[in-house]
Enzyme design. Sequence first.
Site, mmCIF file in Angstrom:
data_model
loop_
_atom_site.group_PDB
_atom_site.id
_atom_site.type_symbol
_atom_site.label_atom_id
_atom_site.label_comp_id
_atom_site.label_asym_id
_atom_site.label_seq_id
_atom_site.Cartn_x
_atom_site.Cartn_y
_atom_site.Cartn_z
ATOM 1 N N VAL A 143 0.820 -1.211 0.000
ATOM 2 C CA VAL A 143 0.000 0.000 0.000
ATOM 3 C C VAL A 143 0.854 1.262 0.000
ATOM 4 O O VAL A 143 0.314 2.368 0.069
ATOM 5 C CB VAL A 143 -0.951 0.032 1.213
ATOM 6 C CG1 VAL A 143 -1.988 -1.076 1.113
ATOM 7 C CG2 VAL A 143 -0.179 -0.057 2.519
ATOM 8 N N GLU A 144 2.151 1.094 -0.086
ATOM 9 C CA GLU A 144 3.026 2.268 -0.159
ATOM 10 C C GLU A 144 3.709 2.318 -1.528
ATOM 11 O O GLU A 144 3.094 2.713 -2.504
ATOM 12 C CB GLU A 144 4.020 2.247 1.009
ATOM 13 C CG GLU A 144 3.293 2.405 2.355
ATOM 14 C CD GLU A 144 4.220 2.536 3.523
ATOM 15 O OE1 GLU A 144 5.081 3.447 3.522
ATOM 16 O OE2 GLU A 144 4.093 1.736 4.475
#
Length: 341
Positions: A143-144
């Site tokens: 998610v980064e």
Amino acid sequence: MKIAKSVVLATALISVSAFAKDALIEKAKQAGLQPIPQEVSKLFKLIDNPKNPITKAKVELGKKLYFDPRLSRSGLISCNTCHNLSTGGDDNVPVATGHKWRHNPHHLNSPTVYNAVFNQKQFWDGRSPDLEDQATGPIQADVEMNMPKDLAVKVVKSIPEYKEAFAKVYPGEEITIKTIGKAIGAFERTLVTPSRYDDYLGGDEKALTEVEKEGLKTFIEVGCASCHNGVGLGGGMAPFPAIGKYKYANIGDFKGDKNGMVKVPTLRNILETAPYFHNGATYNIKEAIEIMAETQLGKKLTKKQIDSIATFFKALTGKKPYVRLPMLPNSTPSTPKPDLN
């Protein structure tokens, strides 16, 4: 005779004033507050990692990697995206936002990278021991930056300038996600921001205004320094919430490590790093002070006390190191292409 008495009285007042100021500095040090060393040799000793000694070449390589979006799957996100060195070392949004505009699943806020070298542990749950190790996490997190470690290594190895730089600063070491993290960590170790607060603790009694000194005194006396101490004014681990209920506990599901411990954020540059708390719950520094007192100290502060502490925080805004935006080396035909999916 009157003149002599006046001179004596004036001298006495000066002595009392000097003693009072010295007493507050001593009180701060007794509370565990420490300044960033002014001497370069002492500062270097404090920020250096014996397992990854800082060199100019390492810092330069790490800076390029820090700003290089090719270490993300999309080719759009760099370390500087969430830890923007132009805006206090963070992103100033409530929740970390990464690949495909996804938010951190636990609604965690991006902490500042400035002065992170003084943290005892990295990440909100303290799972990482140092900056070198921490730097590899966001690169791989889906998610980064969402970059598998093998793909990140492939990107670096496909660029001759990077290969040459790694061979120079880490001779005999294979380029891996760990060596990439080591280079970025070396750069991040230089991101310290000495402030007027440090000048004051170092003995410059005029570095703080009288109202800021009163705020420092309040900060110590109400108990804030019990967690926000050391050179970093934070950076250790503490239970959260400790005594009272956290007003914004419903935002996200983060509960700290297995023992309910959460990393204490640094207060350095605090007025530049809103929103506050691990879940970015409020942009209002005075509300944050009020909540922290109730949650961590079990105290209801007066408006005067809150205003006083907030005023002291002005002295914590530090001088940022000059970071010249690096010109990144060109990709090659073998460099993996960006993937927006």
